[in-house]
Motif scaffolding. Structure first.
Motif, PDB file in Angstrom:
ATOM      1  N   ALA A  56       3.067  -6.337   1.010  1.00 46.22           N
ATOM      2  CA  ALA A  56       4.306  -5.682   1.442  1.00 46.22           C
ATOM      3  C   ALA A  56       4.591  -4.388   0.678  1.00 46.22           C
ATOM      4  N   TYR A  57       4.084  -4.300  -0.568  1.00 43.57           N
ATOM      5  CA  TYR A  57       4.302  -3.064  -1.337  1.00 43.57           C
ATOM      6  C   TYR A  57       3.590  -1.859  -0.709  1.00 43.57           C
ATOM      7  N   THR A  58       2.611  -2.118   0.145  1.00 42.32           N
ATOM      8  CA  THR A  58       1.927  -1.039   0.855  1.00 42.32           C
ATOM      9  C   THR A  58       2.931  -0.141   1.563  1.00 42.32           C
ATOM     10  N   HIS A  59       3.958  -0.766   2.113  1.00 35.97           N
ATOM     11  CA  HIS A  59       4.905  -0.075   2.990  1.00 35.97           C
ATOM     12  C   HIS A  59       6.152   0.403   2.261  1.00 35.97           C
ATOM     13  N   THR A  60       6.267   0.091   0.966  1.00 35.53           N
ATOM     14  CA  THR A  60       7.503   0.411   0.243  1.00 35.53           C
ATOM     15  C   THR A  60       7.299   1.113  -1.083  1.00 35.53           C
ATOM     16  N   HIS A  82       3.554  -0.243   9.837  1.00 31.99           N
ATOM     17  CA  HIS A  82       2.658   0.794  10.347  1.00 31.99           C
ATOM     18  C   HIS A  82       2.520   1.965   9.382  1.00 31.99           C
ATOM     19  N   HIS A  83       3.347   2.009   8.340  1.00 33.46           N
ATOM     20  CA  HIS A  83       3.279   3.096   7.359  1.00 33.46           C
ATOM     21  C   HIS A  83       2.728   2.569   6.041  1.00 33.46           C
ATOM     22  N   SER A  84       1.865   3.347   5.407  1.00 34.93           N
ATOM     23  CA  SER A  84       1.288   2.975   4.117  1.00 34.93           C
ATOM     24  C   SER A  84       1.441   4.106   3.117  1.00 34.93           C
TER      25      SER A  84
END
Length: 138
Positions: free
Chosen positions: A75-79, A110-112
């Motif tokens: 989940a940290y990928t997106h935040t 969808h955002h990284s």
């Protein structure tokens, strides 16, 4: 001999139990033993944390001495701008990995923040995504 590390982020310690319809029923420990046996000519270390700062600290620690980092920041990928910045600040190439196809999931996935600084991205192949990342380094 190549020296790689797999770094997993939050909730990936629950693999094998968590949403098996998405993530499968194999624990990561079981999978890792299989991979280490298959790629016995490669040193494969492993680290998992549910804490963002610990992931950043590990990237700093290994980011100048390993041949490759396989990162599933979950989940940290997106935040996490911080994890993205940590990757930008190290020398060791990083392959971003996801078990599921994040583009087939909720819009926010969808955002990284990892992808712009990664050597490459592998997603949607289940645990095999990690093996494809290992192959990219050897």
């Amino acid at each position: 001999m190549k020296k790689l590390i797999i770094i997993n982020g939050p909730n990936l310690n629950l693999l094998g139990k968590r949403e098996p319809n998405i993530y499968g029923s194999l624990t990561f420990t079981e999978f890792l033993e299989e991979v280490k046996t298959k790629y016995s000519d490669v040193v494969i270390d492993y680290f998992q944390s549910n804490i963002e700062g610990e992931l950043i600290d590990k990237l700093h620690e290994v980011g100048f001495s390993y041949d490759g980092i396989i990162l599933n920041a979950a989940a940290y990928t997106h935040t996490s701008v911080g994890i993205g910045d940590a990757i930008k600040g190290i020398e060791t190439p990083v392959v971003e990995v996801h078990i599921s196809n994040t583009f087939g999931r909720e819009e926010f996935r969808h955002h990284s923040y990892i992808s712009p600084n990664a050597k490459g991205v592998i997603l949607g192949f289940g645990l095999q995504s990690y093996e494809l990342a290992i192959q990219s380094f050897i």
